[in-house]
Design an enzyme around this catalytic site. Sequence first.
Site, PDB file in Angstrom:
ATOM      1  N   ASP A 115     -11.604  -1.971   0.739  1.00 46.61           N
ATOM      2  CA  ASP A 115     -11.757  -3.352   0.629  1.00 46.61           C
ATOM      3  C   ASP A 115     -12.970  -3.883   1.586  1.00 46.61           C
ATOM      4  O   ASP A 115     -13.305  -4.990   1.272  1.00 46.61           O
ATOM      5  CB  ASP A 115     -10.428  -4.028   1.076  1.00 46.61           C
ATOM      6  CG  ASP A 115      -9.297  -3.799  -0.165  1.00 46.61           C
ATOM      7  OD1 ASP A 115      -9.761  -3.615  -1.388  1.00 46.61           O
ATOM      8  OD2 ASP A 115      -8.252  -4.403   0.277  1.00 46.61           O
ATOM      9  N   CYS A 157      -4.976   3.836   3.271  1.00 46.12           N
ATOM     10  CA  CYS A 157      -5.666   2.548   3.528  1.00 46.12           C
ATOM     11  C   CYS A 157      -5.008   1.331   2.622  1.00 46.12           C
ATOM     12  O   CYS A 157      -4.076   1.425   1.956  1.00 46.12           O
ATOM     13  CB  CYS A 157      -7.276   2.586   3.155  1.00 46.12           C
ATOM     14  SG  CYS A 157      -8.030   3.098   4.794  1.00 46.12           S
ATOM     15  N   ASP A 158      -5.679   0.361   2.536  1.00 47.08           N
ATOM     16  CA  ASP A 158      -5.167  -1.043   1.991  1.00 47.08           C
ATOM     17  C   ASP A 158      -4.617  -1.023   0.316  1.00 47.08           C
ATOM     18  O   ASP A 158      -3.617  -1.719   0.346  1.00 47.08           O
ATOM     19  CB  ASP A 158      -6.324  -1.933   2.004  1.00 47.08           C
ATOM     20  CG  ASP A 158      -7.047  -2.395   3.269  1.00 47.08           C
ATOM     21  OD1 ASP A 158      -6.609  -1.698   4.202  1.00 47.08           O
ATOM     22  OD2 ASP A 158      -7.513  -3.605   3.371  1.00 47.08           O
ATOM     23  N   CYS A 228      -8.884   1.612   9.750  1.00 47.86           N
ATOM     24  CA  CYS A 228      -9.470   0.737  10.498  1.00 47.86           C
ATOM     25  C   CYS A 228      -8.673   0.452  11.779  1.00 47.86           C
ATOM     26  O   CYS A 228      -7.211   0.730  11.866  1.00 47.86           O
ATOM     27  CB  CYS A 228      -9.853  -0.623   9.988  1.00 47.86           C
ATOM     28  SG  CYS A 228     -11.200  -0.481   8.729  1.00 47.86           S
ATOM     29  N   GLU A 506      -9.843 -10.854  -1.912  1.00 45.14           N
ATOM     30  CA  GLU A 506      -9.785 -11.088  -0.687  1.00 45.14           C
ATOM     31  C   GLU A 506     -11.034 -11.988  -0.183  1.00 45.14           C
ATOM     32  O   GLU A 506     -12.052 -11.786  -0.625  1.00 45.14           O
ATOM     33  CB  GLU A 506      -9.924  -9.846   0.337  1.00 45.14           C
ATOM     34  CG  GLU A 506      -8.659  -9.200   0.209  1.00 45.14           C
ATOM     35  CD  GLU A 506      -8.676  -8.133   1.578  1.00 45.14           C
ATOM     36  OE1 GLU A 506      -7.485  -7.537   1.618  1.00 45.14           O
ATOM     37  OE2 GLU A 506      -9.476  -7.721   1.912  1.00 45.14           O
ATOM     38  N   SER A 532      -7.821 -10.603   4.121  1.00 42.17           N
ATOM     39  CA  SER A 532      -7.606  -9.345   4.688  1.00 42.17           C
ATOM     40  C   SER A 532      -6.590  -9.313   5.688  1.00 42.17           C
ATOM     41  O   SER A 532      -6.335 -10.442   6.079  1.00 42.17           O
ATOM     42  CB  SER A 532      -8.885  -8.988   5.219  1.00 42.17           C
ATOM     43  OG  SER A 532      -8.789  -7.676   6.004  1.00 42.17           O
TER      44      SER A 532
END
Length: 651
Positions: A115, A157-158, A228, A506, A532
């Site tokens: 993302d 992840c996202d 992250c 986003e 986000s």
Amino acid sequence: MRDAPGPSAFSVHTAAAGPAGSLPITGEMLRSAPSGEIFGMTQNSGMGWNPLLLNRPQYLILGTMGGIRREDGSPLALGYHTGHWEIGLMMEEVAEEITAQQGIPFAGYVSDPCDGRSQGTAGMFDSLPYRNDAAMVLRRLIRSLPTRKGVLGVATCDKGLPAMMVALAGMRDLPGIIVPGGVSLPPVHGEDAGKVQSIGARFSNGELSLKEAADLGCRACATPGGGCQFLGTAATAQVIAEALGMSVPHSALAPSGQPVWKNMGRQSARALLHMEHSGMVMKDILTNRAITNAMVVHAAFGGSTNLLLHLPAIAHAAGLRIPTVQDWNAVNRRVPRLVSVLPNGPVPHPTIRVFLAGGVPEVMLHLRRLGLIDDSVLTVTGRTLGENLDWWATSQRRQEMRNRLIEADGIDPDTVIMNPREAKRKGLASTMTFPTGNLAPEGSVIKSAAIDPSVLDSEGVYRHVGRVKVFTAEKDAIRSIKDGLIQAGDILAIIGRGPSGTGMEETYQLTSALKHLPFGKYVTLITDARFSGVSTGACIGHIGPEALAGGPLGRLRDGDWVEVVVDTVKLEGSVNLVGDGGQPGSPEEGVDILAARTAHPFLAVDPGLPDDTRLWAALQAVSGGTWQGCVYDTDKIIAALEAGRQALGWK
């Protein structure tokens, strides 16, 4: 022909001896087993597995790995992001453990996008739709290995991790475990991967030099693997997987690539085999009580608003009750936020510190004392949540981790994960508020914990009445910020960027810029898009109905007066048009103005929106839309198609 290969390249073999040995089959198997099971053995032998061992139980490892790593870890081909770069290492650990436990591991891969990489690009149009598509592919892969006894999903992840969770939730009669892919470390000197995404806006506004921007951008991802370093969507999804009981205790937010992370993979493999041997399956783990526990943990952590899209999708896949806005609101009213972590602080601790401070089990100990969680639910350990927490409270692991945080960073773990009294003293506001009003009749969401405390009044209320600047494309809004055309006191409306317009993109380009520019805390953003997980500030998203579905947000004009009120204590809020003249009026006047208007003249589906995403938008809209988790509800879709067929008179 130039660059022709040498003679050895033309030495083509036309047959081979084949594997030595014979399949461990019986006459009864040949008479009664499907041909696919027998041919599967042939395939397994052809790939090099010892034929004598082919009757051992089979387990499937699914991962979101991306890129190609050399043996020394250097890249031969890059992945999309660090979050799937080391997934293969974890899958190896899991496979080794399954083999050591007399099982046969299989592996499959469905990689995922980044993302961060796609912010502000046409790639964002595929971000949220990817989740549904990947979950379907993952489920098809699971079903396509009918001899598997259980599944481990390794993801970080996202979108990859929510997709994996949705996929496993849908395999209700199969043992399954989520193995979180961990987090990356922050740089010793530099910025985290969230703040660094604003270097373009800060450079354009004179806040950074070119040299500073280049240096900060290079070092933000300090280690090559993991999600992250902040509590964004990736980290929040790891937390939620553990809170649901889908992961082994203290697995969320582990540092990718390190021994403690790899060991968790082996623990997960052993837990899966135990589930299979004891007859436990996903529907024993995923219950309505587990969903509520996850919502409570989300509020205590201050998690990403994107989980408003993903947790309902997990519940839907599991055949459970889908939490409503009212449910989320009720949870956030009664659950204190306890974790001080990037991006909302009050101290910006990276996620590795949350892990060392005790992670999910430590937070749940506090929540259990408050009577806010149901610890009778089962987890993938085969034990109840209460039994897991009893172990954690007195475990050597807990003490060693907390001591390591003090030793390595000089940080008291009780200042990262706080008790409720200390959290209140430090001013940790509850996580989310759901404003309504004449611009958001179906609701909206704001991470109220992320509003800068300096712009709240003495009672914890954010009030902003200002003229709106309307944008129908995110690229135009970010250009205005970079060119200095947005000022303190402005209200930005980004319209037509919901599911129908962009796949519900986003808008972190905008929110990160506002977070890290000195005037940004005095600007409010309202949109039918989403944010986000690392977004902060007075940003109201998920506004419904979306503009392109006839929502009143789509009838705003430049210069309109908009009033935003968010009570971060009572968790109440509103977003209203209050006039279009020289002075602001009332919400009632705004209702009349909106009723007399047509849609904004430039409101339209983004011309770059792929047909794939247009189809996704239509299917999820029929299924209940944003507040139902953007899922595919098969029964509703078929009913809508049947109604259309009958309306057209088709037989």
